[in-house]
Scaffold this motif. Structure first.
Motif, PDB file in Angstrom:
ATOM      1  N   VAL A  46     -56.344 -42.990   7.760  1.00  0.00           N
ATOM      2  CA  VAL A  46     -57.124 -44.085   7.174  1.00  0.00           C
ATOM      3  C   VAL A  46     -57.748 -44.914   8.292  1.00  0.00           C
ATOM      4  CG1 VAL A  46     -56.993 -46.241   5.850  1.00  0.00           C
ATOM      5  CG2 VAL A  46     -55.805 -44.184   5.050  1.00  0.00           C
ATOM      6  N   MET A  47     -59.047 -45.117   8.179  1.00  0.00           N
ATOM      7  CA  MET A  47     -59.781 -45.929   9.150  1.00  0.00           C
ATOM      8  C   MET A  47     -60.682 -46.877   8.367  1.00  0.00           C
ATOM      9  SD  MET A  47     -60.780 -42.966  11.921  1.00  0.00           S
ATOM     10  CE  MET A  47     -60.864 -44.029  13.363  1.00  0.00           C
ATOM     11  N   ARG A  48     -61.236 -47.827   9.059  1.00  0.00           N
ATOM     12  CA  ARG A  48     -62.221 -48.694   8.423  1.00  0.00           C
ATOM     13  C   ARG A  48     -63.580 -48.035   8.654  1.00  0.00           C
ATOM     14  NH1 ARG A  48     -60.656 -53.102  10.236  1.00  0.00           N
ATOM     15  NH2 ARG A  48     -59.441 -53.748   8.445  1.00  0.00           N
ATOM     16  N   ILE A  49     -64.161 -47.570   7.574  1.00  0.00           N
ATOM     17  CA  ILE A  49     -65.415 -46.824   7.667  1.00  0.00           C
ATOM     18  C   ILE A  49     -66.496 -47.638   6.965  1.00  0.00           C
ATOM     19  CG2 ILE A  49     -66.577 -44.678   7.055  1.00  0.00           C
ATOM     20  CD1 ILE A  49     -63.831 -43.301   7.223  1.00  0.00           C
ATOM     21  N   ASP A  50     -67.463 -48.091   7.721  1.00  0.00           N
ATOM     22  CA  ASP A  50     -68.468 -49.029   7.204  1.00  0.00           C
ATOM     23  C   ASP A  50     -67.783 -50.160   6.433  1.00  0.00           C
ATOM     24  OD1 ASP A  50     -70.548 -47.722   8.409  1.00  0.00           O
ATOM     25  OD2 ASP A  50     -71.150 -46.608   6.610  1.00  0.00           O
ATOM     26  N   MET A  75     -73.001 -44.343  10.882  1.00  0.00           N
ATOM     27  CA  MET A  75     -71.750 -44.853  10.330  1.00  0.00           C
ATOM     28  C   MET A  75     -70.958 -45.600  11.405  1.00  0.00           C
ATOM     29  SD  MET A  75     -69.556 -42.226   8.087  1.00  0.00           S
ATOM     30  CE  MET A  75     -69.824 -42.334   6.336  1.00  0.00           C
ATOM     31  N   VAL A  76     -70.271 -46.666  11.001  1.00  0.00           N
ATOM     32  CA  VAL A  76     -69.429 -47.404  11.936  1.00  0.00           C
ATOM     33  C   VAL A  76     -67.974 -47.176  11.533  1.00  0.00           C
ATOM     34  CG1 VAL A  76     -68.826 -49.669  12.842  1.00  0.00           C
ATOM     35  CG2 VAL A  76     -71.224 -49.110  12.333  1.00  0.00           C
ATOM     36  N   VAL A  77     -67.234 -46.548  12.415  1.00  0.00           N
ATOM     37  CA  VAL A  77     -65.849 -46.156  12.140  1.00  0.00           C
ATOM     38  C   VAL A  77     -64.939 -46.901  13.108  1.00  0.00           C
ATOM     39  CG1 VAL A  77     -64.237 -44.221  12.132  1.00  0.00           C
ATOM     40  CG2 VAL A  77     -66.587 -43.878  11.352  1.00  0.00           C
ATOM     41  N   GLU A  78     -63.919 -47.552  12.572  1.00  0.00           N
ATOM     42  CA  GLU A  78     -62.999 -48.314  13.431  1.00  0.00           C
ATOM     43  C   GLU A  78     -61.559 -47.943  13.109  1.00  0.00           C
ATOM     44  OE1 GLU A  78     -64.772 -52.707  13.180  1.00  0.00           O
ATOM     45  OE2 GLU A  78     -64.983 -51.521  11.371  1.00  0.00           O
ATOM     46  N   SER A  79     -60.733 -47.845  14.134  1.00  0.00           N
ATOM     47  CA  SER A  79     -59.293 -47.700  13.919  1.00  0.00           C
ATOM     48  C   SER A  79     -58.764 -48.991  13.331  1.00  0.00           C
ATOM     49  CB  SER A  79     -58.568 -47.447  15.237  1.00  0.00           C
ATOM     50  OG  SER A  79     -59.117 -46.319  15.867  1.00  0.00           O
ATOM     51  N   ARG A 135     -77.075 -32.301  13.714  1.00  0.00           N
ATOM     52  CA  ARG A 135     -76.030 -33.213  14.150  1.00  0.00           C
ATOM     53  C   ARG A 135     -76.328 -34.617  13.634  1.00  0.00           C
ATOM     54  NH1 ARG A 135     -74.401 -32.816  20.251  1.00  0.00           N
ATOM     55  NH2 ARG A 135     -76.570 -33.247  20.692  1.00  0.00           N
ATOM     56  N   VAL A 136     -75.262 -35.360  13.428  1.00  0.00           N
ATOM     57  CA  VAL A 136     -75.445 -36.784  13.128  1.00  0.00           C
ATOM     58  C   VAL A 136     -74.632 -37.558  14.157  1.00  0.00           C
ATOM     59  CG1 VAL A 136     -75.841 -36.465  10.655  1.00  0.00           C
ATOM     60  CG2 VAL A 136     -73.507 -36.777  11.498  1.00  0.00           C
ATOM     61  N   MET A 137     -75.100 -38.742  14.482  1.00  0.00           N
ATOM     62  CA  MET A 137     -74.396 -39.589  15.442  1.00  0.00           C
ATOM     63  C   MET A 137     -73.788 -40.773  14.697  1.00  0.00           C
ATOM     64  SD  MET A 137     -75.014 -37.937  18.215  1.00  0.00           S
ATOM     65  CE  MET A 137     -74.427 -39.053  19.496  1.00  0.00           C
ATOM     66  N   PHE A 138     -72.536 -41.057  14.981  1.00  0.00           N
ATOM     67  CA  PHE A 138     -71.923 -42.278  14.438  1.00  0.00           C
ATOM     68  C   PHE A 138     -71.099 -42.913  15.542  1.00  0.00           C
ATOM     69  CE2 PHE A 138     -68.784 -38.985  13.605  1.00  0.00           C
ATOM     70  CZ  PHE A 138     -67.558 -39.597  13.799  1.00  0.00           C
ATOM     71  N   THR A 139     -70.598 -44.121  15.307  1.00  0.00           N
ATOM     72  CA  THR A 139     -69.780 -44.743  16.342  1.00  0.00           C
ATOM     73  C   THR A 139     -68.340 -44.850  15.868  1.00  0.00           C
ATOM     74  OG1 THR A 139     -70.135 -47.014  15.593  1.00  0.00           O
ATOM     75  CG2 THR A 139     -71.720 -46.133  17.180  1.00  0.00           C
ATOM     76  N   VAL A 161     -70.337 -40.832  18.774  1.00  0.00           N
ATOM     77  CA  VAL A 161     -69.743 -39.512  18.540  1.00  0.00           C
ATOM     78  C   VAL A 161     -70.762 -38.641  17.815  1.00  0.00           C
ATOM     79  CG1 VAL A 161     -67.899 -38.258  17.338  1.00  0.00           C
ATOM     80  CG2 VAL A 161     -67.405 -40.447  18.432  1.00  0.00           C
ATOM     81  N   ALA A 162     -70.849 -37.395  18.273  1.00  0.00           N
ATOM     82  CA  ALA A 162     -71.732 -36.440  17.606  1.00  0.00           C
ATOM     83  C   ALA A 162     -70.927 -35.640  16.606  1.00  0.00           C
ATOM     84  CB  ALA A 162     -72.356 -35.509  18.639  1.00  0.00           C
ATOM     85  N   ALA A 163     -71.448 -35.522  15.408  1.00  0.00           N
ATOM     86  CA  ALA A 163     -70.780 -34.729  14.390  1.00  0.00           C
ATOM     87  C   ALA A 163     -71.745 -33.715  13.823  1.00  0.00           C
ATOM     88  CB  ALA A 163     -70.267 -35.633  13.271  1.00  0.00           C
ATOM     89  N   ARG A 164     -71.208 -32.587  13.452  1.00  0.00           N
ATOM     90  CA  ARG A 164     -72.023 -31.618  12.765  1.00  0.00           C
ATOM     91  C   ARG A 164     -72.285 -32.142  11.361  1.00  0.00           C
ATOM     92  NH1 ARG A 164     -69.263 -26.067  13.459  1.00  0.00           N
ATOM     93  NH2 ARG A 164     -67.873 -27.087  12.002  1.00  0.00           N
ATOM     94  N   ALA A 165     -73.515 -32.003  10.888  1.00  0.00           N
ATOM     95  CA  ALA A 165     -73.814 -32.451   9.532  1.00  0.00           C
ATOM     96  C   ALA A 165     -72.871 -31.752   8.562  1.00  0.00           C
ATOM     97  CB  ALA A 165     -75.267 -32.134   9.190  1.00  0.00           C
ATOM     98  N   GLY A 166     -72.324 -32.489   7.634  1.00  0.00           N
ATOM     99  CA  GLY A 166     -71.403 -31.922   6.657  1.00  0.00           C
ATOM    100  C   GLY A 166     -69.946 -32.076   7.037  1.00  0.00           C
ATOM    101  N   ALA A 167     -69.683 -32.427   8.289  1.00  0.00           N
ATOM    102  CA  ALA A 167     -68.297 -32.570   8.729  1.00  0.00           C
ATOM    103  C   ALA A 167     -67.707 -33.873   8.201  1.00  0.00           C
ATOM    104  CB  ALA A 167     -68.222 -32.542  10.248  1.00  0.00           C
ATOM    105  N   SER A 168     -66.401 -33.866   7.970  1.00  0.00           N
ATOM    106  CA  SER A 168     -65.732 -35.121   7.640  1.00  0.00           C
ATOM    107  C   SER A 168     -65.583 -35.946   8.914  1.00  0.00           C
ATOM    108  CB  SER A 168     -64.362 -34.860   7.021  1.00  0.00           C
ATOM    109  OG  SER A 168     -63.478 -34.328   7.989  1.00  0.00           O
ATOM    110  N   VAL A 169     -65.388 -37.242   8.748  1.00  0.00           N
ATOM    111  CA  VAL A 169     -65.198 -38.111   9.914  1.00  0.00           C
ATOM    112  C   VAL A 169     -63.993 -37.640  10.720  1.00  0.00           C
ATOM    113  CG1 VAL A 169     -64.597 -40.464  10.628  1.00  0.00           C
ATOM    114  CG2 VAL A 169     -66.322 -40.099   8.840  1.00  0.00           C
ATOM    115  N   ALA A 170     -62.908 -37.258  10.010  1.00  0.00           N
ATOM    116  CA  ALA A 170     -61.706 -36.820  10.728  1.00  0.00           C
ATOM    117  C   ALA A 170     -61.987 -35.544  11.517  1.00  0.00           C
ATOM    118  CB  ALA A 170     -60.558 -36.587   9.749  1.00  0.00           C
TER     119      ALA A 170
END
Lengths: 95, 394, 488
Positions: free
Chosen positions: A70-74, A89-93, A17-21, A27-36
Motif C-alpha cells: 500500500v502506497m499513497r498514489i495520487d 502519477m505521484v507515488v509516495e511510500s 513507456r510512461v514516467m511517474f515519480t 521511474v520509467a514503467a512499461r505501459a500497462g504495468a502495475s505500480v508495484a
C-alpha cells in the motif's frame, strides 16, 4: 531528481513507456504495468515499512490481498499492485 | 444432592461484569467458579468501542461512571494488567441549533450529576482538538474521558482471575440452573453441574434467558451496535469525540487506528450475534465521523463489526438479588456497560461479601414481568420513567 | 447527498469471474436468468486465465491465453452483465435478497460505490496462496509463487534477475520455466516434495496428459538451462534488509520439517518466489455465516457444499477453488454444476443430476493439492522469533505466549496479539497462525481435529480495506440518517 534505470530495460524497448515519480524519483514503467511491478522492475522492491517494527516491506502477493504494497498514489492509499502506472502519477511510500 | 456446594459463588457470564464480580469475590476470600460459553470477554466486553466517556453516560449513572473511570485509569494497579487505557479530553459536538439545544440541556443535567462538563465555543473546542472540522457550533468539554482497547479486556481479566484463584470454565455453555441443597447448581452443556452457595447471572443480552431458568421474567432488549476501525494512519485526532445525540464515538489509538462507533444499529440477535452490517448505516456513521474529523477521509476502513448491548425496559441497570431467590443475583443491563461495569460489578461483590456498597445497587423488582403464563404483559415501570424532564431530544 | 448509481438488480449474482464463476454466469445468462458477474480484474479469466493488459497482449501467448479468451468470448456471447474492476467490500443477506457492495475502480478518477442486489449468489472467489513463514520472508524481493505468475503472465516480466524458486506444488516448475523464458537466471529450485512424492502423483497426472505434458515441458526447460530441482529442500531463511540478498536452503524430511544439523546452502539472489499451496478464499461464505469444513487435502477450510454447489445458507452457492482447491479444469465443471443447481432452484431447469464420481480433472487437482498441502511438521519448525503476521509483526513466540495465556481459538488469538487484525485481515497469516495454535492444542484427535477447534477468523466487512473518502463521497450533513438520540 534521480532517474532510475530499469534493469529490464531491454524489455521496455518494444512497448510504450510512461514516467511517474516515486518518492520524488522519476521511474520509467512499461505501459500497462502495475505500480508495484514497475517499481520492482526499477530495482526498488522496498515500498513501505511494517507499522510495529518499522521493517522494510515490499509487494508480496501482487493480487491485492496482502496489503504490504500500500502506497499513497495520487493522494490515495492503494495497493500498488492493483493500480496501473500512468504518466505523471505521484507515488509516495507511507510514513 | 447432600454434599455442600463446591463453590461459594458461581458466576455465569464472563464479560466485564461477570469477570469483575468473580475477581472481587475471589479476592474477598470466596471460592469462585466463572462459567462462560465462549472465551472470556469476547462478546460485548471485547468488541465494544472502549469509550470511557461521561458524555454518553445516562445521568443517573454518572456517579458510578466517574468511579468506574478511576478504576479503568488505574487498571494496572487493581487489575494488575494492561487494557490500554488512555485518559484524555472528551468533546461532544453540536452541528445545528437543535443539537446545541440538546447538548446544553444534556450537559447541564450531567454536570448536576457530577460530571465536569463545560460548554465551549467552536474555537475553544478546536484548541482542545485540532483535528476538528469547522462544522461544530457548540461543544461539551469534559476532561474526564478516555478509552480502553476493548479487545485486551479478556486477556487482562483472565490473567487476574487465574492469579486470584478463581476457577474458570471457558467454552462451557450453561444450559440451566436449579436450586440445590445450600445453593444453586448450574448445568453446563457437557452435562456437568457446577454448584455454588451463591449464584450471579451476568449474561448481558442473555440475562433474559438465564433468568428464565429460575422462572423469572426479566425482559432484555438486544441492541446491535455497529463499530468500525480504520487502518493505522498518522495522527488525525487526540481526544474522544462524540455528538450531542450520542450517535458518534470517535477516538484514535496509539497504534494509529481510529475506532468509529456510536450505537448505529446493525443486524443481529441473541442466537446469532451481530451477524450482518447495514451498509447504509455504516456509511452514515462514517460520514458523521468525517464531518467531525475531516482528516479521516484519507484513511481506509479496515474492519467493521457489531456487538450486542443489553437494554432493560427503563434502560437502567438490573443489579441485585432476585426476589424470592436468596443469594441469587443478577448484574447487567448497564447502559454504556463497559464504562461503568467494573465499578457496578464491584458494588455487587461488596454486597455478596456481606458489606454495604458505597452507592446503591439497582434492585430488579421494577423490571420483572409477570410469570410466563401471563406472557405479553408489560413490565411494571414504563420505559424512560426516570428520564429527566425537559430533554429537547424527547 | 451525491446521487449514487442506482442498485443493479438481477436474479443471480456471481462473484469471481474465473473458470467457475464465468462459466456459471454464461450458463445462467444463456438460460435467460438476469445475471451480474463481478470481478476485481478488468476482464474475466481469474488468476489462471487472467487477461493481460491490452498493451501487452501482442506479446502474450500460450494455452492459458487461448483458454481464457474462449471463456471471455463465452461470457460476452451469453449476455451476462459484467461488472469488471469492482472490488466487493460487503455482502449481506436480508429479506431474501443478497446485497453486494462494491467499489468500482475506473483507474483512480471515477472510483465509487455501487450496489448489486440479487436473489441467488454464487461465490467463485478462487484461492489465496499460502506461504509458510520463515525468517526473512518479509524482506522486499520475497514474493509468492502466485505473485510470480502474475508478474510473468500479466506483467510480462521476471520477478528479478537472479531468482530462487521454492515451496511445493506444480507452480514451482511453471514459475522457474517462465522466469527463464523472461530472461532471468534461476539460481535454485527448492521443492519440499521428493521424487517419491511426485511418483505417487503420477497416476493422476497421466489422466490429464495435456497438463502433464506442459509440466514436463517446464521441467525440460529448466534442465536445458542447467537448473536442477532440489528435492526435499526448503527455505531456512531469507537474508537482506532493504532488499533480498541471499536465501538459505536446507534439506527437509518427508513431512517437510528441516533436517536438524544438516548443512545448509546460501544462494545469492535478488528475488525469491515461494509458495506452499493454495487455500480457498472463504471470506464471503464466512461473512454470510455458511457452514465450513476443514479438509487439509483440498486447501484447508472450505464452505460445506452439496454435490450441486449449494452451501448451508439459503440461495448461496460456492464453486471452484473457493469451495475446495481442485484447479481450473475442475472449476469449469463446478461452474456448470452450480449453474444447473441455480436454474433448478429458480424453477427454470431440471433437478441437477448427481455429480459423477471424481473426474480426471478433480483427481488431478486433488493430487496437486496433496503435493502442496499445509504440512504441520513444517509449521512446528518455525523459529520463535519469526514474524507470522506480516501486517502487525506478530511472531511465533507471541502466538505461543498467547496460547499459554489462554487463547485456544483463532479469534481469541487475534484479541490477545492483534495477529490477523491488520489490513490483510489475516488472509496471509491465518493458516499458519491457526496451525501453530492447533499444534499446541492437539490431543489424541491430532492436528486436524485441533484445527477444527481453533476455527477460522470470523468473517468481517470490508472484505478489502476501502478508502473512506471514496466510500462516503460528498454529502450534506442534513442528509445523514442519524438515528434518534440515546436516552439521557
Amino acid at each position: 531528481m534521480r532517474r532510475i534505470a530499469a534493469p529490464a530495460a531491454r524489455n521496455l524497448s518494444k512497448v510504450a513507456r510512461v514516467m511517474f515519480t516515486a518518492d520524488g524519483d522519476e521511474v520509467a514503467a512499461r505501459a500497462g504495468a502495475s505500480v508495484a511491478a514497475a517499481l520492482i522492475a526499477a530495482g526498488r522492491p522496498a515500498l513501505g515499512r511494517s507499522p510495529r517494527d518499522g521493517r522494510p516491506r515490499g509487494a508480496f502477493c501482487l493480487m491485492g490481498v496482502c496489503q504490504q504494497c500500500v502506497m499513497r498514489i495520487d493522494g490515495v492509499r492503494r495497493p500498488a499492485c492493483m493500480v496501473e502506472a500512468r504518466a505523471g502519477m505521484v507515488v509516495e511510500s507511507l510514513a | 444432592m447432600t454434599a455442600p456446594p463446591t463453590y461459594d459463588a458461581v458466576v455465569v457470564g464472563g464479560g466485564v461484569h461477570g469477570c469483575t464480580l468473580a475477581l472481587f469475590l475471589a479476592r474477598g476470600g470466596m471460592r469462585v467458579a466463572l462459567i462462560e460459553r465462549g472465551p472470556l470477554c469476547r462478546e460485548a466486553s471485547g468488541v465494544n468501542a472502549g469509550t470511557l466517556t461521561m458524555q454518553m453516560t445516562r445521568v443517573a449513572l454518572i456517579p458510578y461512571a466517574l468511579r468506574a473511570h478511576r478504576m479503568w485509569a488505574t487498571a494496572r494497579e487493581w487489575l494488575g494488567h494492561d487494557v490500554g487505557v488512555v485518559v484524555c479530553d472528551g468533546l461532544s459536538l453540536a452541528f445545528t441549533e437543535r443539537e446545541a439545544e440538546i447538548l446544553s440541556f444534556r450537559a447541564g443535567k450531567r454536570r448536576e450529576a457530577g460530571a465536569p462538563i463545560d460548554l465551549v465555543s467552536p474555537a475553544r473546542a478546536k484548541a482542545i482538538e485540532p483535528g476538528l472540522s469547522d462544522h461544530p457550533i457548540l461543544a461539551g468539554f469534559c476532561p474526564v474521558d478516555g478509552y480502553a482497547s476493548a479487545y485486551l479486556t479478556g486477556l487482562a481479566f483472565r490473567r487476574a482471575l487465574v492469579e486470584a484463584g478463581a476457577t474458570l470454565f471457558e467454552n462451557a455453555e450453561a444450559t440451566g440452573v436449579e436450586p440445590c441443597a445450600g445453593g444453586y447448581a448450574v448445568r453446563v452443556a457437557d452435562g456437568r453441574a457446577i454448584a455454588g452457595a451463591r449464584l450471579a447471572l451476568c449474561g448481558g443480552v442473555w440475562l433474559e434467558p438465564m433468568c428464565a431458568w429460575l422462572g423469572v421474567r426479566l425482559p432484555v432488549k438486544v441492541l446491535v451496535n455497529q463499530l468500525a476501525v480504520t487502518e493505522r494512519t498518522p495522527p488525525v485526532m487526540r481526544s474522544v469525540v462524540g455528538v450531542a445525540s450520542g450517535l458518534l464515538s470517535l477516538k484514535q489509538f496509539a497504534n494509529g487506528t481510529t475506532v468509529i462507533g456510536g450505537g448505529w444499529q446493525a443486524v443481529g440477535d441473541r442466537d446469532r450475534g451481530g451477524f450482518a452490517l447495514r451498509p447504509e448505516a455504516l456509511i452514515g456513521n462514517l460520514r458523521l465521523a468525517c464531518h467531525a474529523i475531516p482528516a479521516l477521509r484519507g484513511a481506509r476502513l479496515a474492519r467493521a463489526w457489531a456487538g450486542l448491548e443489553a437494554e432493560t425496559a427503563d434502560a437502567m441497570p438490573a443489579v441485585g438479588e432476585l426476589p424470592g431467590l436468596p443469594e441469587a443475583y443478577v448484574c447487567g443491563g448497564v447502559h454504556s456497560g463497559y464504562t461503568s461495569g467494573p465499578y457496578i460489578a464491584r458494588l455487587l461483590a461488596e454486597r455478596m461479601l456481606g458489606g454495604e456498597p458505597d452507592l446503591p445497587l439497582f434492585p430488579v423488582e421494577r423490571l420483572l414481568a409477570p410469570a410466563p403464563e401471563a406472557a405479553g404483559a408489560s413490565p411494571r415501570v414504563p420505559a424512560g420513567a426516570d428520564a429527566p424532564e425537559g430533554d429537547p431530544a424527547r | 447527498m451525491t446521487a449514487a448509481a442506482p442498485p443493479l438488480r438481477a436474479e443471480a449474482a456471481v462473484i469471481g469471474a474465473g473458470p467457475a464463476g464465468a462459466t456459471a454466469a454464461a450458463v445462467l445468462a444463456r438460460a435467460g436468468v438476469s445475471t451480474v458477474l463481478i470481478d476485481e480484474a478488468a476482464a474475466p479469466g481469474g488468476r489462471v486465465w487472467r487477461a493481460p493488459p491490452d498493451v501487452l497482449r501482442a506479446r502474450a501467448g500460450g494455452p492459458e491465453l487461448a483458454e481464457g479468451d474462449a471463456l471471455r468470448a463465452r461470457v460476452a456471447g451469453a449476455g451476462a452483465q459484467l461488472l469488471a474492476g469492482a472490488v466487493v467490500w460487503s455482502v449481506t443477506e436480508l429479506g431474501g435478497r443478497f446485497r453486494i457492495d462494491v467499489m468500482t475502480d475506473g483507474g483512480m478518477t471515477d472510483h465509487g460505490p455501487r450496489v448489486i442486489e440479487a436473489r441467488l449468489l454464487l461465490v467463485a472467489t478462487g484461492a489465496l496462496e499460502r506461504v509458510s513463514p520463515f525468517p526473512g520472508w518479509t524482506t522486499p524481493g520475497v514474493i509468492g509463487l502466485a505473485a510470480a505468475t502474475i508478474l510473468l503472465k500479466s506483467q510480462r516480466m521476471a520477478p528479478g534477475r537472479r531468482l530462487v524458486v521454492a515451496g511445493a506444488g506444480p507452480l514451482l516448475a511453471a514459475v522457474a520455466a517462465g522466469a527463464l523464458k523472461a530472461g532471468a537466471e534461476v539460481v535454485a529450485v527448492a521443492d519440499l516434495n521428493g521424487a517419491a512424492d511426485w511418483a505417487r502423483a503420477a497416476p493422476a497426472l497421466a489422466g490429464r496428459p495435456a497438463l502433464a505434458a506442459r509440466g514436463a515441458g517446464w521441467v525440460a526447460a529448466m534442465l536445458r538451462a542447467g537448473v536442477r530441482p532440489g528435492f526435499r529442500t526448503g527455505v531456512r531463511a531469507a537474508h537482506g534488509d532493504m532488499r533480498l540478498e541471499a536465501v538459505e536452503l536446507g534439506p527437509v524430511d518427508a513431512e517437510g520439517a528441516p533436517v536438524a544439523g544438516a548443512p545448509t546452502r546460501r544462494v545469492a539472489c535478488d528475488a525469491l518466489a515461494v509458495g506452499h499451496g493454495l487455500a480457498p478464499a472463504t471470506e464471503i461464505t464466512r461473512l454470510l455465516r455458511a457452514a465450513h469444513v476443514f479438509d487439509r487435502a483440498r486447501g484447508g477450510w472450505l464452505p460445506e457444499t452439496d454435490d450441486a454447489c449449494r452451501t448451508s445458507a439459503p440461495r448461496l452457492y460456492a464453486a471452484g477453488d473457493g469451495a475446495g482447491v481442485l484447479g481450473a479444469a475442475a472449476a469449469l465443471a463446478a461452474g456448470e454444476r452450480a449453474a444447473a443447481a441455480m436454474l433448478a432452484d429458480l424453477g427454470r431447469g431440471p433437478a441437477p443430476r448427481p455429480a459423477p464420481g471424481a473426474s480426471r480433472a478433480a483427481r488431478f487437482g486433488a493430487a496437486m493439492g496433496r503435493l502442496s498441502r499445509q504440512r504441520p511438521a513444517a509449521t512446528a519448525a518455525i523459529a520463535p522469533g519469526t514474524v507470522v503476521c506480516r501486517c502487525e509483526d506478530v511472531t511465533r513466540a507471541e502466538i505461543d505466549a498467547a496460547f499459554d495465556a489462554g487463547a485456544t481459538d483463532l479469534n481469541q488469538l487475534k484479541h490477545f496479539t492483534r495477529c490477523g487484525m491488520g489490513p490483510c485481515q489475516g488472509r496471509v497469516c491465518g493458516d499458519a497462525a491457526a496451525e501453530l495454535l492447533a499444534l499446541r492444542l492437539a490431543g489424541r484427535g491430532g492436528v486436524d481435529a485441533a484445527r477444527r477447534a481453533v476455527g477460522q477468523w470470523t468473517g468481517r466487512a470490508p472484505l478489502r480495506p476501502v478508502p473512506l473518502d471514496a466510500l462516503i463521497g460528498a454529502f450534506d450533513y442534513a442528509d445523514i440518517p442519524v438515528p434518534d438520540p440515546a436516552p439521557l
